[in-house]
Design an enzyme around this catalytic site. Sequence first.
Site, PDB file in Angstrom:
ATOM      1  N   LYS A  51       0.896  -1.206  -0.004  1.00 43.56           N
ATOM      2  CA  LYS A  51      -0.064   0.037   0.115  1.00 43.56           C
ATOM      3  C   LYS A  51       1.007   1.173   0.202  1.00 43.56           C
ATOM      4  CE  LYS A  51      -3.947  -2.259   2.129  1.00 43.56           C
ATOM      5  NZ  LYS A  51      -4.642  -2.704   3.349  1.00 43.56           N
ATOM      6  N   GLN A  95      -5.164  -1.643   9.573  1.00 43.13           N
ATOM      7  CA  GLN A  95      -5.024  -3.149   8.962  1.00 43.13           C
ATOM      8  C   GLN A  95      -5.712  -3.822   9.643  1.00 43.13           C
ATOM      9  OE1 GLN A  95      -3.683  -3.371   5.740  1.00 43.13           O
ATOM     10  NE2 GLN A  95      -4.536  -5.549   6.049  1.00 43.13           N
ATOM     11  N   ASP A 118     -11.401   2.561   3.631  1.00 44.13           N
ATOM     12  CA  ASP A 118     -12.055   1.214   3.605  1.00 44.13           C
ATOM     13  C   ASP A 118     -13.492   1.061   3.248  1.00 44.13           C
ATOM     14  OD1 ASP A 118      -9.966  -0.736   3.409  1.00 44.13           O
ATOM     15  OD2 ASP A 118      -9.513  -0.957   5.737  1.00 44.13           O
TER      16      ASP A 118
END
Length: 279
Positions: A51, A95, A118
């Site tokens: 990422k 995460q 997200d």
Amino acid sequence: MIIDGKKTAAELREELKKKVAELRSTHNAVPGLTVILVGEDPASKIYVKNKEKFAKEIGMNSEVIRYPADTEEKVVLNKIKELNEDKKISGILVQLPLPKHIDKKKVIETILPGKDVDGFHPMNVGNLSSGYDSSIPCTPLGCSLLLKKAEKNLSGKHAVVIGRSNLNGKPMTQLLLKENCTVTVTHSKTKDLKAECLRADIIIAAVGIPKLVKGDWVKKDAIVIDVGINKTDSGIVGDVDFDQVSKVAKAITPVPGGVGPMTIACLLSNTVECFKKLN
Ligand code: NAD
């Protein structure tokens, strides 16, 4: 048709690179993505590294905050609150999975919905299901873009989604409804999955069972999107038996090289969108 996720993701990143350069000249600022990683999960460490790498490649600011596995929940929550206030940050991603002592729900709900790249905050989940503007979870968003490569107009198609997770199956269902598909959501308690799949013009497999979907489960001319990433003795395979299904389906995504590469590209896209809305 093999739907090439690697190529599509590279094209999307190229587009985003241009958008970021434009934002730099119009706003004198670029989107900033902050990823919080708690603990040492090996897969998470690889995802986070990628990422960061791709964010930097397209000219975004990118930062990873790493905490040891025994970090107290309040430390993580306070960091998120700080990032919520920081004007240089347009996207915050924590995460998953988190260590057991940290409440995932609390963490997700602490992220400002406008910075929730997200798309997991209940506000974004609700907006997506109400058909309003929202951050869309990256993997389903990637699946939608790949689907469009195979078929521009999805209206009236019968889509079967295998799996009902918050990460994949549920948001995918909402996106297909938005495209005017008729959607059947299947899961571990579904009685006859093969029969459901045989009715599908579109199959989205997000299960986590290697090669579950067989060649004789798929209608001729169906489009099959394989979200699965399963480690086996013979390497990484999807939830679809690619060798069998590719002989029947009109279009199919491979694993690897299908949905996987799209997920990070869509994360970057979400970060750019959040920047635009915040500015
Ligand atoms: P999950 O475990 O949260 O959910 C799996 C779903 O499958 C559940 O809803 C369950 O009801 C359903 N299911 C289980 N057994 C079934 C069966 N026999 N028949 C029908 N449905 C069944 O998984 P997830 O997080 O949604 O991930 C699914 C897969 O996608 C995994 O292989 C994961 O590694 C992969 N994944 C890929 C990406 C990517 O970027 N490509 C991202 C996230 C997850």
